[in-house]
Structures are given as C-alpha cells and as structure tokens.
Scaffold this active site. Structure first.
Site, PDB file in Angstrom:
ATOM      1  N   GLY A 109     -24.162  24.760  53.275  1.00  0.00           N
ATOM      2  CA  GLY A 109     -23.541  25.223  54.805  1.00  0.00           C
ATOM      3  C   GLY A 109     -22.467  24.236  54.937  1.00  0.00           C
ATOM      4  N   GLU A 158     -27.541  25.933  47.093  1.00  0.00           N
ATOM      5  CA  GLU A 158     -28.806  26.585  47.609  1.00  0.00           C
ATOM      6  C   GLU A 158     -29.639  27.218  46.350  1.00  0.00           C
ATOM      7  OE1 GLU A 158     -25.629  27.094  48.550  1.00  0.00           O
ATOM      8  OE2 GLU A 158     -25.229  27.291  50.662  1.00  0.00           O
ATOM      9  N   ALA A 205     -26.691  22.941  55.498  1.00  0.00           N
ATOM     10  CA  ALA A 205     -27.743  23.281  56.603  1.00  0.00           C
ATOM     11  C   ALA A 205     -29.056  22.451  56.582  1.00  0.00           C
ATOM     12  CB  ALA A 205     -28.157  24.814  56.430  1.00  0.00           C
ATOM     13  N   GLU A 224     -19.561  25.730  53.314  1.00  0.00           N
ATOM     14  CA  GLU A 224     -19.044  26.961  54.214  1.00  0.00           C
ATOM     15  C   GLU A 224     -18.421  26.941  55.527  1.00  0.00           C
ATOM     16  OE1 GLU A 224     -23.348  28.107  53.712  1.00  0.00           O
ATOM     17  OE2 GLU A 224     -22.713  30.070  52.606  1.00  0.00           O
TER      18      GLU A 224
HETATM   19  C1  HXC Z   1     -32.023  18.061  55.864  1.00  0.00           C
HETATM   20  C2  HXC Z   1     -30.871  16.183  54.713  1.00  0.00           C
HETATM   21  C3  HXC Z   1     -29.971  17.177  53.933  1.00  0.00           C
HETATM   22  C4  HXC Z   1     -30.198  18.576  54.383  1.00  0.00           C
HETATM   23  C5  HXC Z   1     -29.700  15.276  53.330  1.00  0.00           C
HETATM   24  N1  HXC Z   1     -30.724  14.957  54.041  1.00  0.00           N
HETATM   25  N2  HXC Z   1     -29.320  16.453  53.047  1.00  0.00           N
HETATM   26  N3  HXC Z   1     -31.831  16.655  55.533  1.00  0.00           N
HETATM   27  N4  HXC Z   1     -31.047  19.047  55.335  1.00  0.00           N
HETATM   28  N5  HXC Z   1     -29.357  19.478  53.841  1.00  0.00           N
HETATM   29  C6  HXC Z   1     -31.252  13.819  54.560  1.00  0.00           C
HETATM   30  C7  HXC Z   1     -32.527  13.346  53.653  1.00  0.00           C
HETATM   31  O1  HXC Z   1     -33.560  13.991  53.547  1.00  0.00           O
HETATM   32  C8  HXC Z   1     -32.515  11.985  53.893  1.00  0.00           C
HETATM   33  O2  HXC Z   1     -33.382  11.747  54.886  1.00  0.00           O
HETATM   34  C9  HXC Z   1     -31.078  11.640  54.320  1.00  0.00           C
HETATM   35  O3  HXC Z   1     -30.399  12.927  54.809  1.00  0.00           O
HETATM   36  C10 HXC Z   1     -30.155  10.872  53.321  1.00  0.00           C
HETATM   37  O4  HXC Z   1     -30.147  11.491  51.990  1.00  0.00           O
HETATM   38  P1  HXC Z   1     -30.705  11.081  50.766  1.00  0.00           P
HETATM   39  O5  HXC Z   1     -30.936  12.533  49.669  1.00  0.00           O
HETATM   40  O6  HXC Z   1     -31.419   9.670  50.878  1.00  0.00           O
HETATM   41  O7  HXC Z   1     -29.177  10.449  50.185  1.00  0.00           O
HETATM   42  P2  HXC Z   1     -28.460  10.329  48.850  1.00  0.00           P
HETATM   43  O8  HXC Z   1     -29.568   9.863  47.719  1.00  0.00           O
HETATM   44  O9  HXC Z   1     -27.150   9.760  48.963  1.00  0.00           O
HETATM   45  O10 HXC Z   1     -28.202  11.978  48.328  1.00  0.00           O
HETATM   46  C11 HXC Z   1     -27.330  12.871  49.091  1.00  0.00           C
HETATM   47  C12 HXC Z   1     -27.536  14.049  48.550  1.00  0.00           C
HETATM   48  C13 HXC Z   1     -28.784  14.681  49.145  1.00  0.00           C
HETATM   49  C14 HXC Z   1     -27.092  14.398  47.216  1.00  0.00           C
HETATM   50  C15 HXC Z   1     -26.451  14.983  49.679  1.00  0.00           C
HETATM   51  O11 HXC Z   1     -29.069  14.248  50.161  1.00  0.00           O
HETATM   52  C16 HXC Z   1     -28.999  16.195  49.254  1.00  0.00           C
HETATM   53  O12 HXC Z   1     -29.026  16.904  47.815  1.00  0.00           O
HETATM   54  N6  HXC Z   1     -29.046  16.910  50.061  1.00  0.00           N
HETATM   55  C17 HXC Z   1     -29.563  18.289  50.213  1.00  0.00           C
HETATM   56  C18 HXC Z   1     -28.134  19.169  49.641  1.00  0.00           C
HETATM   57  C19 HXC Z   1     -28.514  20.594  49.923  1.00  0.00           C
HETATM   58  O13 HXC Z   1     -29.394  21.088  49.173  1.00  0.00           O
HETATM   59  N7  HXC Z   1     -27.686  21.272  51.061  1.00  0.00           N
HETATM   60  C20 HXC Z   1     -27.944  22.617  50.957  1.00  0.00           C
HETATM   61  C21 HXC Z   1     -28.813  22.978  52.102  1.00  0.00           C
HETATM   62  S1  HXC Z   1     -29.224  24.667  52.094  1.00  0.00           S
HETATM   63  P3  HXC Z   1     -34.645  10.666  55.037  1.00  0.00           P
HETATM   64  O14 HXC Z   1     -35.250  10.847  56.143  1.00  0.00           O
HETATM   65  O15 HXC Z   1     -35.170  10.633  53.652  1.00  0.00           O
HETATM   66  O16 HXC Z   1     -33.597   9.165  55.061  1.00  0.00           O
HETATM   67  C22 HXC Z   1     -27.813  25.327  52.880  1.00  0.00           C
HETATM   68  C23 HXC Z   1     -27.994  26.719  53.078  1.00  0.00           C
HETATM   69  C24 HXC Z   1     -26.930  27.349  53.920  1.00  0.00           C
HETATM   70  O17 HXC Z   1     -27.004  24.661  53.339  1.00  0.00           O
HETATM   71  C25 HXC Z   1     -26.965  28.815  54.348  1.00  0.00           C
HETATM   72  C26 HXC Z   1     -26.301  29.437  55.495  1.00  0.00           C
HETATM   73  C27 HXC Z   1     -25.986  28.235  56.461  1.00  0.00           C
END
Ligand code: HXC
Length: 262
Positions: free
Chosen positions: A113, A136, A69, A116
């Site tokens: 998400g 998460e 998400a 999911e």
């Molecule tokens: C918003 C995101 C994002 C996310 C990545 N980006 N994931 N933005 N929400 N979930 C953005 C980064 O901020 C970054 O923006 C760009 O995408 C590229 O990501 P990087 O981190 O620079 O890439 P990389 O180093 O290759 O790492 C990839 C990654 C990492 C390992 C996937 O991005 C990451 O850990 N993302 C978060 C994963 C996460 O926590 N997902 C769960 C979210 S909560 P900029 O502007 O800096 O270029 C969730 C809850 C669900 O899903 C509940 C109900 C639906």
C-alpha cells in the site's frame, strides 16, 4: 487541526506555499492504517481547499515512506466484512480527489500500500535508498489499492508482473530506469529536491497547473483519443484566462509574470 499519525506544515512565500505532510508511525515503519489514511485524507483536502497553497508533498522518514498497509488491521477481515465495510474503498483514495499537484518524496521502503500510495501521487522523487515493491503475494493477497493497474501503466507489463508475482523489491535506480520515479537524489538532498520542485510548481498560475494535472491523468487513465481531445479543449479554454495573456506578455517583454489565478 491536530493529527496523531502525520505531521503537517507549510513552507514558502505567502500565496505560493507548499503543504508538507509527513507520515509518522515510526515504530511500524509508517504502516498505513485507517487512522493514518483518515488523517492523510483530511490534511490533503485541507491543503487543496487552501488558496495559499499551490502544491503538496507527501513524505515519510529516512527508513520508510510506508512499509505497506498495516497487516494487523487486515488480519480480522473476511470477505463479507472487507466488501461490506468497503475496506480501502471507503477512505484510501481521498488523494485522488485532490486537484493540486501532489509529489511523493520517497526514502526507504515503499511497499504494498505504500508503493500504491506513492503511485497515487502525481510524481515520485526518490532518495537513493528507496525500495519499491508489491509484496502482497507473500501474504496471500494481491495489491488492492491500484497496484495491479497503475504499476503496469508506469513500468510496463513485464516489470509489473515480475514485481507483483515475485514480491521482490526494486531499488531507486531500477525504479528510475523503468519510469516509476522521475528523479533520484542522495538521501540527504531528498527534502530540498522535493521542496524545490513544489515551490516551482506553486509559483505558476494555478489554472494552468490544475489543467496539466487533469489532462496528464486522463492520458494515464483513459484512451489516447479521448485524452488528446480533452487536452485540446483545455488548451483552448486556457486562452481565455488572464494568466495566459500575462504569462506570454511577460515572456515576450523579458519580465517576471504576476499570475492572478484567473
Ligand atoms: C504492520 C509492520 C509492517 C506492516 C513493518 N511493520 N511493516 N507492521 N504492517 N506492513 C512492523 C514490524 O512488524 C516491526 O514491528 C516494525 O514494523 C519494524 O519492522 P521490521 O520487520 O523489524 O524491520 P526490518 O527488518 O527493517 O524489515 C523491514 C521490512 C519488513 C522489509 C519493510 O518490515 C517487511 O517486510 N514488512 C512488511 C512489508 C509488507 O508485506 N507490506 C505489504 C503489506 S500488505 P515490531 O513490533 O516487531 O517492532 C499491503 C496491502 C495493500 O500493503 C493493499 C491495499 C492497500
């Protein structure tokens, strides 16, 4: 209809087409926000209502199916707003209303998400670079779109606890070993593999396909006894369709069936 955050197309022969939906927010690694989920829901329902389409594929880019998400979207929410506005509940589960099979073709990250969403599809075909996880816990929240429920049903309690509690990622091979995905293929073969499976499904009698999806979902979601009873009722019911007679007659006479979806 035009969309900003997804790309939509169809492939295959008339009447047995495959609807293809590609998540498309590349700069955010396809992070899922309300606009994307609204558009995805609309595209799914449109394909479901289209008699010419027999199967649907949801896919992303080589780098990300969806990295979760969109965390920016969640930041301002407190409990009252999240509960009061029906965060997630309002528009994220439209996919569960779709009666036709939906295949997730996953390459790259399928996290939070994104994992999911893949699990809400009917089966997952993964590229060898796919990475699945429920991170998460690292954000101080829990999976909120079925991750704590569907993941243990798919992979068992121990692996689900491991993934959700540590927030680690698992690769495609581990995902296949534990039953989260049905097939793993090289990245450059993913789209062909998913399309091949979808075209195969789209050529079958629609009624049998819908009935299988409904019945398997019941096995996944309900008690075994109810599922078996439901399966038997649908099994008997399909004996009154023309497609059943056609399919069996075609097999016994060594010819290709011509299903009419009735
Ligand atoms: C918003 C995101 C994002 C996310 C990545 N980006 N994931 N933005 N929400 N979930 C953005 C980064 O901020 C970054 O923006 C760009 O995408 C590229 O990501 P990087 O981190 O620079 O890439 P990389 O180093 O290759 O790492 C990839 C990654 C990492 C390992 C996937 O991005 C990451 O850990 N993302 C978060 C994963 C996460 O926590 N997902 C769960 C979210 S909560 P900029 O502007 O800096 O270029 C969730 C809850 C669900 O899903 C509940 C109900 C639906």
């Amino acid at each position: 209809m035009s969309y900003d955050t997804i790309e939509v197309s169809t492939q295959g022969p008339e009447g047995q087409q495959v609807g293809l939906i590609r998540l498309n927010r590349p700069k955010q690694l396809n992070a899922l926000n309300d606009q994307l989920m609204d558009e995805l829901g609309a595209a799914l329902l449109a394909f479901d209502a289209d008699d010419g389409v027999g199967c649907i594929i949801v896919t992303g880019s080589d780098k990300a199916f969806a990295a979760g998400a969109d965390i920016n979207m969640f930041l301002p929410f407190d409990f009252a707003q999240a509960f009061g506005q029906g965060l997630i509940s309002r528009n994220w589960e439209t996919i569960l209303k779709v009666r036709k099979p939906v295949i997730a073709a996953v390459s790259g990250f399928a996290l939070g998400g994104g994992c999911e969403l893949a699990m809400m599809c009917d089966f997952i075909i993964a590229a060898d670079n796919a990475k699945f996880g429920q991170p998460e816990v690292k954000l101080g929240i829990i999976p909120g779109a079925g991750g704590t429920q569907r993941l243990p049903r798919s992979v068992g309690k121990s692996k689900a606890m491991d993934l959700a509690l540590t927030g680690r990622m698992m690769d495609a091979q581990e995902a296949e070993r534990c039953g989260l995905v049905s097939r793993v293929v090289p990245l450059d073969k993913l789209q062909d593999e998913a399309l091949g499976a979808a075209l195969q499904i789209a050529q079958y009698g629609r009624l049998a396909v819908l009935a299988i999806k409904e019945s398997v979902n019941l096995a996944f979601e309900g008690p075994l006894r109810d599922g078996l009873q439901y399966e038997r009722r649908l099994f008997h019911a399909l004996f009154s369709t023309e497609d059943k007679t056609e399919g069996m007659d075609a097999f016994l006479n060594k010819r290709a069936p011509a299903f009419k979806n009735r």
